[in-house]
Write an enzyme that holds these catalytic residues in place. Structure first.
Site, PDB file in Angstrom:
ATOM      1  N   GLY A  45      -5.385   1.807  14.716  1.00 33.64           N
ATOM      2  CA  GLY A  45      -4.006   2.183  14.444  1.00 33.64           C
ATOM      3  C   GLY A  45      -3.932   2.857  13.090  1.00 33.64           C
ATOM      4  O   GLY A  45      -4.737   2.555  12.196  1.00 33.64           O
ATOM      5  N   GLN A  50      -0.001   5.927   5.566  1.00 30.41           N
ATOM      6  CA  GLN A  50      -1.409   5.741   5.201  1.00 30.41           C
ATOM      7  C   GLN A  50      -2.139   7.068   4.982  1.00 30.41           C
ATOM      8  O   GLN A  50      -3.270   7.079   4.508  1.00 30.41           O
ATOM      9  CB  GLN A  50      -2.141   4.937   6.278  1.00 30.41           C
ATOM     10  CG  GLN A  50      -1.621   3.510   6.405  1.00 30.41           C
ATOM     11  CD  GLN A  50      -2.413   2.750   7.443  1.00 30.41           C
ATOM     12  OE1 GLN A  50      -2.127   2.849   8.628  1.00 30.41           O
ATOM     13  NE2 GLN A  50      -3.419   2.009   7.007  1.00 30.41           N
ATOM     14  N   CYS A  98      -7.060  -3.579   7.663  1.00 33.22           N
ATOM     15  CA  CYS A  98      -6.188  -2.410   7.519  1.00 33.22           C
ATOM     16  C   CYS A  98      -6.965  -1.346   6.758  1.00 33.22           C
ATOM     17  O   CYS A  98      -7.633  -1.658   5.771  1.00 33.22           O
ATOM     18  CB  CYS A  98      -4.938  -2.832   6.740  1.00 33.22           C
ATOM     19  SG  CYS A  98      -3.796  -1.477   6.440  1.00 33.22           S
ATOM     20  N   LEU A  99      -6.875  -0.111   7.211  1.00 33.70           N
ATOM     21  CA  LEU A  99      -7.618   0.963   6.541  1.00 33.70           C
ATOM     22  C   LEU A  99      -7.154   1.157   5.095  1.00 33.70           C
ATOM     23  O   LEU A  99      -7.901   1.675   4.276  1.00 33.70           O
ATOM     24  CB  LEU A  99      -7.489   2.280   7.321  1.00 33.70           C
ATOM     25  CG  LEU A  99      -8.065   2.255   8.745  1.00 33.70           C
ATOM     26  CD1 LEU A  99      -7.927   3.622   9.394  1.00 33.70           C
ATOM     27  CD2 LEU A  99      -9.521   1.804   8.763  1.00 33.70           C
ATOM     28  N   HIS A 140       1.762  -4.587  13.426  1.00 31.46           N
ATOM     29  CA  HIS A 140       1.075  -4.251  12.173  1.00 31.46           C
ATOM     30  C   HIS A 140       1.411  -2.822  11.732  1.00 31.46           C
ATOM     31  O   HIS A 140       1.745  -2.583  10.568  1.00 31.46           O
ATOM     32  CB  HIS A 140      -0.446  -4.419  12.374  1.00 31.46           C
ATOM     33  CG  HIS A 140      -1.280  -3.995  11.200  1.00 31.46           C
ATOM     34  ND1 HIS A 140      -2.127  -4.851  10.532  1.00 31.46           N
ATOM     35  CD2 HIS A 140      -1.426  -2.792  10.588  1.00 31.46           C
ATOM     36  CE1 HIS A 140      -2.727  -4.194   9.550  1.00 31.46           C
ATOM     37  NE2 HIS A 140      -2.327  -2.941   9.563  1.00 31.46           N
ATOM     38  N   GLU A 141       1.331  -1.877  12.675  1.00 34.33           N
ATOM     39  CA  GLU A 141       1.600  -0.475  12.322  1.00 34.33           C
ATOM     40  C   GLU A 141       3.063  -0.263  11.976  1.00 34.33           C
ATOM     41  O   GLU A 141       3.390   0.473  11.037  1.00 34.33           O
ATOM     42  CB  GLU A 141       1.171   0.466  13.458  1.00 34.33           C
ATOM     43  CG  GLU A 141      -0.323   0.448  13.767  1.00 34.33           C
ATOM     44  CD  GLU A 141      -1.207   0.607  12.542  1.00 34.33           C
ATOM     45  OE1 GLU A 141      -0.826   1.358  11.608  1.00 34.33           O
ATOM     46  OE2 GLU A 141      -2.266  -0.030  12.482  1.00 34.33           O
ATOM     47  N   HIS A 144       3.986  -0.951   8.439  1.00 36.38           N
ATOM     48  CA  HIS A 144       3.701   0.106   7.458  1.00 36.38           C
ATOM     49  C   HIS A 144       4.927   0.991   7.220  1.00 36.38           C
ATOM     50  O   HIS A 144       5.119   1.498   6.118  1.00 36.38           O
ATOM     51  CB  HIS A 144       2.534   0.985   7.937  1.00 36.38           C
ATOM     52  CG  HIS A 144       1.188   0.399   7.673  1.00 36.38           C
ATOM     53  ND1 HIS A 144       0.714   0.162   6.395  1.00 36.38           N
ATOM     54  CD2 HIS A 144       0.189   0.026   8.518  1.00 36.38           C
ATOM     55  CE1 HIS A 144      -0.519  -0.347   6.473  1.00 36.38           C
ATOM     56  NE2 HIS A 144      -0.857  -0.444   7.743  1.00 36.38           N
TER      57      HIS A 144
END
Ligand code: NI
Length: 184
Positions: A45, A50, A98-99, A140-141, A144
């Site tokens: 994701g 991000q 998470c990236l 989660h996404e 953001h």
């Protein structure tokens, strides 16, 4: 084109992102670049903040995992201007990463099910419910876009234990295998 990933410490990750309209310039190119960036970083994701854009959009692709996670079948989607209608069901814990937080993984408790209304990349309005791992990825996404990160859910003690590693990320000392955008 692979884009650098915005990491912890950048204030952009803490902002509430804004909606876009159909005239948003080069949206298809952005979507393509986000997929390329996500695959390069081995993510499932990725949200627009991000990659440095405070707009309400995220992408997911969990289709490589459908053998272990059957709900991941067809789970390759673009969510534009999403709104969560409801989260429900039992809370369960799973380790998340998470990236934007390279090298950090923590157990996060979330509700099982999420109902979400969004536009796809062709501007079709869709309402769907996701459960299990897919439901977790969507939550989660979506976070953001609200300026939230998964570490916001962990205990103050766990957070304290992570402090040194979080500071390292902020200073560009994380060991991500993809290109990151160091804050400031
Ligand atoms: Ni994330």
């Amino acid at each position: 084109m692979i884009l650098p990933v915005t990491v912890y410490g950048d204030t952009l990750l803490r902002k509430k992102a804004v909606e876009i309209d159909k005239d948003y310039k080069d949206l298809n190119i952005l979507i393509e670049n986000m997929y390329e960036t996500m695959y390069n970083a081995d993510g499932i994701g990725l949200a627009a903040p991000q990659v440095g854009l405070s707009i309400r959009m995220f992408i997911v692709d969990g289709t490589g995992m459908e053998e272990e996670e059957p709900e991941m079948k067809d789970f390759k989607k673009v969510f534009i201007n999403p709104e969560i209608n409801e989260t429900k069901g039992e809370k369960w814990e799973m380790e998340e990463g998470c990236l934007s937080l390279p090298g950090i993984r923590e157990n996060v408790s979330r509700q099982d099910e999420v109902s979400i209304t969004y536009y796809d990349e062709h501007w079709n309005k869709i309402t769907e419910t996701y459960k299990g791992f897919a439901g977790r990825v969507v939550q989660h996404e979506y976070d953001h876009l609200e300026g939230k990160l998964f570490i916001d859910y962990i205990s103050p003690l766990r957070r304290k234990l992570l402090k040194g590693r979080l500071t390292a990320i902020t200073k560009g000392k994380s060991k991500a295998h993809y290109r990151v955008n160091v804050p400031g």
